[in-house]
Design a protein around this motif. Sequence first.
Motif, mmCIF file in Angstrom:
data_model
loop_
_atom_site.group_PDB
_atom_site.id
_atom_site.type_symbol
_atom_site.label_atom_id
_atom_site.label_comp_id
_atom_site.label_asym_id
_atom_site.label_seq_id
_atom_site.Cartn_x
_atom_site.Cartn_y
_atom_site.Cartn_z
ATOM 1 N N LEU A 60 0.807 -1.209 -0.140
ATOM 2 C CA LEU A 60 0.072 0.167 0.073
ATOM 3 C C LEU A 60 0.982 1.247 -0.060
ATOM 4 C CD1 LEU A 60 -2.526 -1.051 2.477
ATOM 5 C CD2 LEU A 60 -3.151 -0.909 0.021
ATOM 6 N N THR A 61 1.952 1.205 0.513
ATOM 7 C CA THR A 61 2.745 2.385 0.896
ATOM 8 C C THR A 61 3.994 2.415 0.162
ATOM 9 O OG1 THR A 61 3.837 1.656 2.928
ATOM 10 C CG2 THR A 61 1.590 2.762 3.064
ATOM 11 N N ALA A 62 4.445 1.297 -0.248
ATOM 12 C CA ALA A 62 5.788 1.067 -0.697
ATOM 13 C C ALA A 62 7.015 1.575 0.265
ATOM 14 C CB ALA A 62 5.983 1.873 -2.117
ATOM 15 N N THR A 63 6.804 1.512 1.386
ATOM 16 C CA THR A 63 7.704 1.685 2.537
ATOM 17 C C THR A 63 7.909 0.285 3.253
ATOM 18 O OG1 THR A 63 6.029 2.477 4.158
ATOM 19 C CG2 THR A 63 7.203 3.903 2.652
ATOM 20 N N SER A 64 9.186 -0.037 3.673
ATOM 21 C CA SER A 64 9.526 -1.090 4.330
ATOM 22 C C SER A 64 9.222 -0.730 5.969
ATOM 23 C CB SER A 64 10.930 -1.616 4.346
ATOM 24 O OG SER A 64 11.959 -0.577 5.012
ATOM 25 N N HIS A 65 9.624 -1.721 6.798
ATOM 26 C CA HIS A 65 9.124 -1.450 8.268
ATOM 27 C C HIS A 65 10.454 -0.458 8.906
ATOM 28 C CE1 HIS A 65 7.874 -2.510 12.335
ATOM 29 N NE2 HIS A 65 9.154 -2.444 12.650
ATOM 30 N N GLN A 66 11.503 -0.359 8.348
ATOM 31 C CA GLN A 66 12.530 0.469 8.730
ATOM 32 C C GLN A 66 12.158 1.840 8.275
ATOM 33 O OE1 GLN A 66 13.159 -2.452 7.381
ATOM 34 N NE2 GLN A 66 13.984 -3.463 9.361
ATOM 35 N N GLU A 67 11.481 2.008 7.433
ATOM 36 C CA GLU A 67 11.481 3.473 6.856
ATOM 37 C C GLU A 67 9.866 4.138 7.102
ATOM 38 O OE1 GLU A 67 13.064 2.427 2.293
ATOM 39 O OE2 GLU A 67 11.137 2.120 2.784
ATOM 40 N N ARG A 68 9.153 3.154 7.894
ATOM 41 C CA ARG A 68 7.921 3.770 8.297
ATOM 42 C C ARG A 68 7.790 4.673 9.288
ATOM 43 N NH1 ARG A 68 5.864 -2.082 7.926
ATOM 44 N NH2 ARG A 68 5.696 -2.565 5.778
ATOM 45 N N ALA A 70 10.096 7.331 9.436
ATOM 46 C CA ALA A 70 10.453 8.496 8.803
ATOM 47 C C ALA A 70 9.107 8.980 7.881
ATOM 48 C CB ALA A 70 11.434 8.363 8.030
ATOM 49 N N GLN A 71 8.389 7.964 7.437
ATOM 50 C CA GLN A 71 7.455 8.050 6.318
ATOM 51 C C GLN A 71 6.274 7.145 6.959
ATOM 52 O OE1 GLN A 71 9.277 6.781 2.778
ATOM 53 N NE2 GLN A 71 9.740 8.751 2.052
ATOM 54 N N PRO A 72 5.694 7.668 8.112
ATOM 55 C CA PRO A 72 4.570 6.828 8.652
ATOM 56 C C PRO A 72 3.181 6.690 7.820
ATOM 57 C CG PRO A 72 4.806 8.958 9.720
ATOM 58 C CD PRO A 72 5.688 9.027 8.696
ATOM 59 N N PRO A 73 2.679 5.511 7.720
ATOM 60 C CA PRO A 73 1.652 5.231 6.823
ATOM 61 C C PRO A 73 0.239 5.870 7.106
ATOM 62 C CG PRO A 73 2.184 3.314 8.148
ATOM 63 C CD PRO A 73 3.230 4.565 8.400
ATOM 64 N N SER A 74 -0.441 6.156 6.577
ATOM 65 C CA SER A 74 -1.869 6.659 7.168
ATOM 66 C C SER A 74 -2.633 5.520 8.057
ATOM 67 C CB SER A 74 -2.841 6.980 5.892
ATOM 68 O OG SER A 74 -3.387 5.840 5.307
ATOM 69 N N LEU A 164 -0.677 5.121 19.393
ATOM 70 C CA LEU A 164 -0.139 5.465 20.682
ATOM 71 C C LEU A 164 1.244 5.800 20.635
ATOM 72 C CD1 LEU A 164 -2.175 2.889 23.223
ATOM 73 C CD2 LEU A 164 -2.178 5.274 23.288
ATOM 74 N N CYS A 165 2.051 4.815 19.841
ATOM 75 C CA CYS A 165 3.486 4.976 19.765
ATOM 76 C C CYS A 165 3.861 6.303 19.119
ATOM 77 C CB CYS A 165 3.833 4.062 18.761
ATOM 78 S SG CYS A 165 4.244 2.404 19.213
ATOM 79 N N ARG A 166 3.119 6.832 18.110
ATOM 80 C CA ARG A 166 3.165 8.192 17.502
ATOM 81 C C ARG A 166 2.957 9.369 18.334
ATOM 82 N NH1 ARG A 166 0.328 7.629 11.484
ATOM 83 N NH2 ARG A 166 0.963 5.381 10.991
ATOM 84 N N GLU A 171 8.840 12.802 15.924
ATOM 85 C CA GLU A 171 8.612 12.288 14.414
ATOM 86 C C GLU A 171 9.752 11.986 13.997
ATOM 87 O OE1 GLU A 171 6.893 14.283 10.320
ATOM 88 O OE2 GLU A 171 6.642 15.263 12.392
ATOM 89 N N GLY A 172 9.834 10.820 13.336
ATOM 90 C CA GLY A 172 11.118 10.064 12.594
ATOM 91 C C GLY A 172 11.917 8.986 13.455
#
Length: 264
Positions: A60-68, A70-74, A164-166, A171-172
Amino acid sequence: MPVEEFVAGWISGALGLVLGYPFDTVKLLGFFKGMSFPIASIAVVNSVLFGVYSNTLLALTATSHQERRAQPPSYAHVFLAGCTGGFVQVYCLAPFDLIKVRLQNQTEPRARPGSPPPRYRGPVHCAVSICQEEGPRGLFRGAWALMLRDTPTLGIYFVTYEWLCRQSTPEGQNPSSASVLVAGGFAGIVSWAVATPLDVIKSRMQMAGLKHRVYRGVLDCMASSVRQEGLGVFFRGLTINSARAFPVNAVTFLSYEYLLRWWG
């Protein structure tokens, strides 16, 4: 398809089960009863859940777990990925869960001389007996209720954890161990608060074959339960489920996050 999420889910599921199994069985018979079977089965199921969830987010987001971070999914994507993971894992979970419920609900009056032996001698004998007496479809008794329970509930589960984590993490950055433990624990409580009514129905439908009782479906089971015991029946076990949910899911998420960071 990344496999690290499947392996991390397998290990974290096993660790969570070891911690939570006494809570799961206290409402039935005894601590650690029949634990060897659930350790193997729930680890597989958790592997499927976390693996499908993470790979759905990747799609859905083209981001890996490590990238999420920095680029959090909706949250919509998180919810959809959680629902997808919940739906897929039901096909793995249904037979294991049925066997676990049957084994836990049988009495074992071995201490009394002359008492009959337990109906099932173990998980394999339980599975074979169900197939012989109820047919192969009997292994999936209660699967519809399980699907209705887990599909939206696991979407809510992952959304609660992410939110809760966010809230507690700059951020990031990766969340701290304390943030992961708290977020995972409360995600478990929230999900079980939503899931408990259908968990009650699921368990009743799973035991129906053993008691030679036939429900025409989920709605018939719900209506019959309300007529006989009132609306309160839907929240039976909520307290012990919540007490179990916090430590189990806190440990599950903590081990999952750290395994992925270690491999990443």
